[in-house]
Design a protein around this motif. Structure first.
Motif, PDB file in Angstrom:
ATOM      1  N   UNK A  45       0.822  -1.151  -0.019  1.00  0.00           N
ATOM      2  CA  UNK A  45      -0.248   0.003   0.060  1.00  0.00           C
ATOM      3  C   UNK A  45       1.032   1.134   0.052  1.00  0.00           C
ATOM      4  N   UNK A  46       1.070   1.752  -1.267  1.00  0.00           N
ATOM      5  CA  UNK A  46       2.164   2.761  -1.257  1.00  0.00           C
ATOM      6  C   UNK A  46       1.288   4.152  -1.944  1.00  0.00           C
ATOM      7  N   UNK A  47       1.149   5.051  -1.095  1.00  0.00           N
ATOM      8  CA  UNK A  47       0.324   6.441  -1.698  1.00  0.00           C
ATOM      9  C   UNK A  47       1.152   7.300  -2.027  1.00  0.00           C
ATOM     10  N   UNK A  48       0.989   8.186  -2.898  1.00  0.00           N
ATOM     11  CA  UNK A  48       1.734   9.385  -3.221  1.00  0.00           C
ATOM     12  C   UNK A  48       1.108  10.532  -2.637  1.00  0.00           C
ATOM     13  N   UNK A  52      -3.034   9.048  -3.792  1.00  0.00           N
ATOM     14  CA  UNK A  52      -3.431   8.121  -4.836  1.00  0.00           C
ATOM     15  C   UNK A  52      -2.580   6.785  -4.431  1.00  0.00           C
ATOM     16  N   UNK A  53      -3.432   5.859  -4.710  1.00  0.00           N
ATOM     17  CA  UNK A  53      -2.568   4.476  -4.502  1.00  0.00           C
ATOM     18  C   UNK A  53      -1.625   3.862  -5.732  1.00  0.00           C
ATOM     19  N   UNK A  54      -0.621   3.353  -5.495  1.00  0.00           N
ATOM     20  CA  UNK A  54       0.164   2.745  -6.670  1.00  0.00           C
ATOM     21  C   UNK A  54      -0.564   1.621  -7.062  1.00  0.00           C
ATOM     22  N   UNK A  55      -0.803   1.172  -8.251  1.00  0.00           N
ATOM     23  CA  UNK A  55      -1.249  -0.226  -8.872  1.00  0.00           C
ATOM     24  C   UNK A  55      -0.569  -0.571 -10.008  1.00  0.00           C
ATOM     25  N   UNK A 147      -3.933   5.970  -8.485  1.00  0.00           N
ATOM     26  CA  UNK A 147      -5.492   6.251  -8.645  1.00  0.00           C
ATOM     27  C   UNK A 147      -5.853   6.420  -7.190  1.00  0.00           C
ATOM     28  N   UNK A 148      -6.795   7.250  -6.928  1.00  0.00           N
ATOM     29  CA  UNK A 148      -7.620   7.460  -5.527  1.00  0.00           C
ATOM     30  C   UNK A 148      -8.541   6.127  -5.662  1.00  0.00           C
ATOM     31  N   UNK A 169     -10.914   0.397   1.971  1.00  0.00           N
ATOM     32  CA  UNK A 169     -10.413   1.750   1.898  1.00  0.00           C
ATOM     33  C   UNK A 169     -11.193   2.965   1.485  1.00  0.00           C
ATOM     34  N   UNK A 170     -12.244   2.468   0.800  1.00  0.00           N
ATOM     35  CA  UNK A 170     -13.245   3.408   0.293  1.00  0.00           C
ATOM     36  C   UNK A 170     -14.293   3.959   1.597  1.00  0.00           C
TER      37      UNK A 170
END
Ligand code: ZN
Length: 172
Positions: A45-48, A52-55, A147-148, A169-170
């Motif tokens: 789970x890597x967010x910028x 936004x989540x990296x996928x 992406x969010x 997460x939503x």
């Protein structure tokens, strides 16, 4: 489905064997027994900075073209944290730190006609400051997207465990 159709013979004596409770190969002929255990897998789970989540978009079977989180199977003798750092290095060429347990969700994974049961361990992490974190994907990955979670639809996600994770997460 289970693996009854593919695991029909004893690995020791080659005689007929049965798969008991979907998780134990039993041979009445020679008494051999072998358990099929959960495989541990890790996902990042890597967010910028914007949340936004990296996928990653998968470039191989199963579920080619669908979204997944970077990660993979834990190797023998590895911790979950070590496995995550290694997978991100191999898949994306990036170095992460601050690895922290988030949650785990069981998953099923059909590969080469064999059904694997996994325990997917989701770990939060961040890019290490000062490291060369320019993304270089390997052949397993088509591209990397940010992406969010609210903008990720269930249909574009490869696996049930990630669907459940994104749903949670939503809500949170
Ligand atoms: Zn046998």
């Amino acid at each position: 489905m289970d693996n009854r159709d593919v695991l029909k013979y004893c690995p020791r004596c080659s005689g007929p064997a049965v798969l008991s409770d979907s998780r134990k190969i039993v041979c009445a002929g020679c008494g051999f027994q072998m358990y099929l255990n959960n495989a541990a897998a890790v996902a990042a789970l890597l967010f910028d900075g914007e949340g936004r989540l990296m996928a990653v978009r998968r470039n191989e079977e199963p579920q080619t073209g669908l979204l997944d989180l970077p990660g993979g199977f834990v190797e023998f003798g590895e911790t979950a944290e070590e496995a995550l750092a290694r997978e991100l290095r191999e898949e994306l060429g990036i170095t992460v730190c601050g690895i922290e347990y988030y949650r785990s969700i069981p998953n099923n994974y059909l590969y080469g006609g064999v059904l694997y049961h996994t325990l997917d361990i989701f770990l939060k992490c961040r890019l290490e400051d000062g490291a060369d974190n320019k993304i270089r994907t390997n052949d397993e990955i088509k591209d990397v997207v940010y992406k969010f979670p609210k903008d990720i639809t269930e249909e574009e996600i490869a696996f049930d465990s990630m669907k459940k994770l994104i749903k949670s997460l939503k809500i949170s």
